[in-house]
Design a protein around this motif. Structure first.
Motif, PDB file in Angstrom:
ATOM      1  N   LEU A 131       0.838  -1.208   0.000  1.00  0.00           N
ATOM      2  CA  LEU A 131       0.000   0.000   0.000  1.00  0.00           C
ATOM      3  C   LEU A 131       0.873   1.258   0.000  1.00  0.00           C
ATOM      4  O   LEU A 131       0.363   2.368   0.127  1.00  0.00           O
ATOM      5  CB  LEU A 131      -0.926  -0.005   1.220  1.00  0.00           C
ATOM      6  CG  LEU A 131      -1.901  -1.183   1.280  1.00  0.00           C
ATOM      7  CD1 LEU A 131      -2.634  -1.206   2.617  1.00  0.00           C
ATOM      8  CD2 LEU A 131      -2.903  -1.112   0.138  1.00  0.00           C
ATOM      9  N   CYS A 132       2.181   1.076  -0.166  1.00  0.00           N
ATOM     10  CA  CYS A 132       3.143   2.200  -0.245  1.00  0.00           C
ATOM     11  C   CYS A 132       3.165   3.042   1.022  1.00  0.00           C
ATOM     12  O   CYS A 132       3.589   4.191   0.981  1.00  0.00           O
ATOM     13  CB  CYS A 132       2.802   3.162  -1.391  1.00  0.00           C
ATOM     14  SG  CYS A 132       2.845   2.471  -3.008  1.00  0.00           S
ATOM     15  N   SER A 284      -6.381  14.196  -6.024  1.00  0.00           N
ATOM     16  CA  SER A 284      -5.880  13.717  -4.731  1.00  0.00           C
ATOM     17  C   SER A 284      -4.734  12.745  -4.939  1.00  0.00           C
ATOM     18  O   SER A 284      -4.867  11.765  -5.668  1.00  0.00           O
ATOM     19  CB  SER A 284      -6.972  12.987  -3.951  1.00  0.00           C
ATOM     20  OG  SER A 284      -8.145  13.739  -3.948  1.00  0.00           O
ATOM     21  N   HIS A 285      -3.648  13.039  -4.251  1.00  0.00           N
ATOM     22  CA  HIS A 285      -2.503  12.125  -4.216  1.00  0.00           C
ATOM     23  C   HIS A 285      -2.793  11.132  -3.095  1.00  0.00           C
ATOM     24  O   HIS A 285      -2.825  11.496  -1.926  1.00  0.00           O
ATOM     25  CB  HIS A 285      -1.247  12.960  -3.945  1.00  0.00           C
ATOM     26  CG  HIS A 285      -0.048  12.162  -3.588  1.00  0.00           C
ATOM     27  ND1 HIS A 285       0.707  11.518  -4.529  1.00  0.00           N
ATOM     28  CD2 HIS A 285       0.529  11.905  -2.387  1.00  0.00           C
ATOM     29  CE1 HIS A 285       1.714  10.900  -3.926  1.00  0.00           C
ATOM     30  NE2 HIS A 285       1.623  11.115  -2.636  1.00  0.00           N
ATOM     31  N   LEU A 286      -3.067   9.877  -3.435  1.00  0.00           N
ATOM     32  CA  LEU A 286      -3.509   8.912  -2.419  1.00  0.00           C
ATOM     33  C   LEU A 286      -2.328   8.309  -1.667  1.00  0.00           C
ATOM     34  O   LEU A 286      -2.367   8.131  -0.461  1.00  0.00           O
ATOM     35  CB  LEU A 286      -4.313   7.780  -3.070  1.00  0.00           C
ATOM     36  CG  LEU A 286      -5.596   8.188  -3.801  1.00  0.00           C
ATOM     37  CD1 LEU A 286      -6.280   6.958  -4.366  1.00  0.00           C
ATOM     38  CD2 LEU A 286      -6.539   8.959  -2.884  1.00  0.00           C
ATOM     39  N   ALA A 287      -1.319   7.957  -2.392  1.00  0.00           N
ATOM     40  CA  ALA A 287      -0.144   7.339  -1.774  1.00  0.00           C
ATOM     41  C   ALA A 287       0.956   7.376  -2.807  1.00  0.00           C
ATOM     42  O   ALA A 287       0.698   7.556  -3.993  1.00  0.00           O
ATOM     43  CB  ALA A 287      -0.424   5.895  -1.382  1.00  0.00           C
ATOM     44  N   GLY A 288       2.175   7.184  -2.352  1.00  0.00           N
ATOM     45  CA  GLY A 288       3.252   7.166  -3.327  1.00  0.00           C
ATOM     46  C   GLY A 288       4.583   6.911  -2.684  1.00  0.00           C
ATOM     47  O   GLY A 288       4.734   7.015  -1.470  1.00  0.00           O
ATOM     48  N   ASP A 325       8.572   0.536  -4.679  1.00  0.00           N
ATOM     49  CA  ASP A 325       8.755  -0.127  -3.389  1.00  0.00           C
ATOM     50  C   ASP A 325       9.129   0.950  -2.377  1.00  0.00           C
ATOM     51  O   ASP A 325      10.005   1.774  -2.654  1.00  0.00           O
ATOM     52  CB  ASP A 325       9.873  -1.175  -3.486  1.00  0.00           C
ATOM     53  CG  ASP A 325       9.904  -2.127  -2.302  1.00  0.00           C
ATOM     54  OD1 ASP A 325      10.014  -1.643  -1.149  1.00  0.00           O
ATOM     55  OD2 ASP A 325       9.811  -3.346  -2.515  1.00  0.00           O
ATOM     56  N   ASP A 326       8.484   0.937  -1.216  1.00  0.00           N
ATOM     57  CA  ASP A 326       8.762   2.020  -0.269  1.00  0.00           C
ATOM     58  C   ASP A 326      10.049   1.801   0.538  1.00  0.00           C
ATOM     59  O   ASP A 326      10.338   2.578   1.448  1.00  0.00           O
ATOM     60  CB  ASP A 326       7.555   2.350   0.613  1.00  0.00           C
ATOM     61  CG  ASP A 326       7.157   1.226   1.557  1.00  0.00           C
ATOM     62  OD1 ASP A 326       7.807   0.166   1.526  1.00  0.00           O
ATOM     63  OD2 ASP A 326       6.191   1.430   2.321  1.00  0.00           O
TER      64      ASP A 326
END
Ligand SMILES: [Zn+2]
Ligand SMILES: [Zn+2]
Length: 381
Positions: A131-132, A284-288, A325-326
Motif C-alpha cells: 500500500l506504499c 488527490s494524491h492517495l499514496a506514493g 517499493d517504499d
C-alpha cells in the motif's frame, strides 16, 4: 548454511500459507518476533502496528547495519495449486514470504556466531509495503531513532531473473510510484437535455486523453515515465447524465524530478480541461513512493559481498524495473542498497498474479548475502 536449507523452505511455506495484508500482519509479526526472541535478539514490536525492530549485538563494537524485509501479502485469491497455497483470500504474490524467511534465517544464523560480528545488526520487518505506506508509518512512529542505522540493505526477489543471479545497481532500481484519484464534478440531469447539465463523463474522457500528452509531449525522450488510468467510475444509466466521475490511476518514473513534473502536469491539465468544459475537479494524491535509488559506495560493497555468496559471474546490474517499493523511503534517509535476487520458476506468472511463485533455491543465496554483509560491517563504506 546448506544445513539450514530445509528450515528455510519450511519457513517460507509456513508463511506462504498464512498471508496477511498491510497493517493486518498480526500473526506474521508474532511468528517473526517469537523466533527472533528464541534466537536471543532484543525485539521491539508494534512499531506502526505490526512492524518489528530486532537488534543483534555483535561481539565487538562497531557500526550498525540494518537488514529490512517487508512482510505483507496482497488481496489476491491464490490459484497456484501449491500444496501450501493460501486459502484465506490473501496471497504472498510478491515474494514477501521469501523476504521474511531470508531475514529471519540470517538473524538465527548470525545469532550463533555473534562474537564474530564487529558492530550491531538490526533487523527491520516492515508492514504494508504493497500500500506504499508502511515505511512512512514506521518512520513517523520513530523507527529511525530506534535503528540508528549507518547502512541499510534489503532485497526483493524477482521471478523474471534466473535463480543464482544477484542484481546490485549503482543507482536506480525501481521507479517512483504514485496512486492518484481525480474527481470530476459536473451537474447531472436528463440524457436527452445535455444543454441543461454539465457532463462529467465527457469531461473525464477529455481529461484521460489530454493526460496522455504528459509523457508524449512534456517528458524528455531520455526519461522514463508512465501515466495509467486503471479505473473509471461514474454514471448509473445510459439516459442519465451523472453528477460525478472518479478516475484512479498511477504515475511511474525513475527520476524524482520527472516524477514530480508528471504529477504537476496532471494536476494542471486536469483542472484546465475541466474548466474548459465547465466541470470542476479535485486531484488527490492517495499514496506514493519515491524512486528506489541505491548508494554507489554501498553498492560496491554489496557487490563484493554478493560475489562471495553467489559467485563472481552471478552478480550484475539490471535495467531499472517500473514497479515501486517504499524501501525508497529508507534509502532516501540512510545510505543503502536494495538488491534483486533472481528467482524464476518455469510455469509460473509474474509478481502480483494469482499464479505467481518463485524458485525456493534463491532463498539460501539471499540469506548468505545478508550473513556475509553482517560479518563484514567493518568493510561498509
Ligand atoms: Zn508487490
Ligand atoms: Zn514486493
Amino acid at each position: 548454511m546448506a544445513a539450514r536449507g530445509s528450515d528455510i523452505i519450511a519457513t517460507r511455506r509456513y508463511l506462504h500459507a498464512r498471508p496477511e495484508t498491510g497493517f493486518e500482519e498480526h500473526q506474521t509479526a508474532s511468528y517473526i518476533a517469537d523466533r527472533l526472541r528464541k534466537a536471543g535478539l532484543e525485539v521491539q514490536t508494534g512499531i506502526a502496528e505490526t512492524g518489528i525492530v530486532a537488534t543483534l549485538k555483535g561481539g565487538k563494537p562497531g557500526r550498525r547495519l540494518v537488514i529490512r524485509a517487508d512482510i505483507d501479502g496482497l488481496p489476491i485469491d491464490e490459484s497456484t495449486g501449491l500444496e501450501f497455497a493460501s486459502t484465506n483470500g490473501v496471497m504472498h504474490a510478491c515474494g514477501h514470504d521469501g523476504h521474511i524467511t531470508m531475514a529471519l534465517t540470517a538473524a538465527e544464523v548470525l545469532a550463533t556466531i555473534s562474537d564474530e560480528i564487529a558492530g550491531d545488526v538490526v533487523f527491520l520487518f516492515q508492514p504494508s509495503e504493497e500500500l506504499c505506506n508502511g515505511a512512512v508509518a514506521m518512520i513517523e512512529d520513530g523507527v529511525m531513532d530506534l535503528v540508528k542505522a549507518d547502512v541499510i540493505i534489503g532485497t526483493h526477489l524477482w521471478n523474471q531473473a534466473p535463480v543464482g543471479y544477484v542484481g546490485v545497481n549503482q543507482s536506480t532500481v525501481f521507479a517512483g510510484a504514485d496512486l492518484f484519484e481525480i474527481t470530476v464534478k459536473g451537474h447531472g440531469g436528463h440524457g436527452a437535455m445535455p444543454h441543461l447539465t454539465v457532463d462529467p463523463v465527457v469531461a473525464a474522457a477529455n481529461i484521460i486523453n489530454a493526460c496522455q500528452t504528459v509523457v508524449a509531449r512534456e517528458i524528455s525522450p531520455q526519461e522514463m515515465g508512465v501515466v495509467t488510468f486503471g479505473s473509471v467510475q461514474g454514471g448509473s444509466a445510459g439516459n442519465v447524465i451523472a453528477d460525478e466521475v472518479k478516475l484512479n490511476g498511477t504515475i511511474r518514473a525513475y527520476n524524482a524530478e520527472t516524477h514530480k513534473a508528471i504529477r504537476e502536469s496532471l494536476e494542471r491539465i486536469t483542472a484546465g480541461v475541466a474548466e474548459s468544459l465547465r466541470a470542476t475537479t479535485t486531484y488527490s494524491h492517495l499514496a506514493g513512493t519515491p524512486p528506489v535509488v541505491n548508494n554507489p559506495d554501498v553498492a560496491n560493497w554489496v557487490t563484493g559481498v554478493a560475489m562471495q555468496a553467489a559467485g563472481e559471474d552471478s552478480v550484475g546490474e539490471l535495467d531499472p524495473i517500473s514497479v515501486g517499493d517504499d524501501m525508497a523511503e529508507f534509502l532516501n534517509r540512510i545510505p543503502g542498497v536494495y538488491f534483486i535476487l533472481g528467482a524464476s520458476k518455469a510455469g509460473t506468472e509474474g509478481h502480483h498474479n494469482a499464479k505467481f511463485d518463485f524458485d525456493e533455491a534463491c532463498l539460501p543465496i539471499g540469506t548468505e548475502v545478508f550473513v556475509r554483509a553482517a560479518l563484514d560491517i567493518e568493510g561498509m563504506p
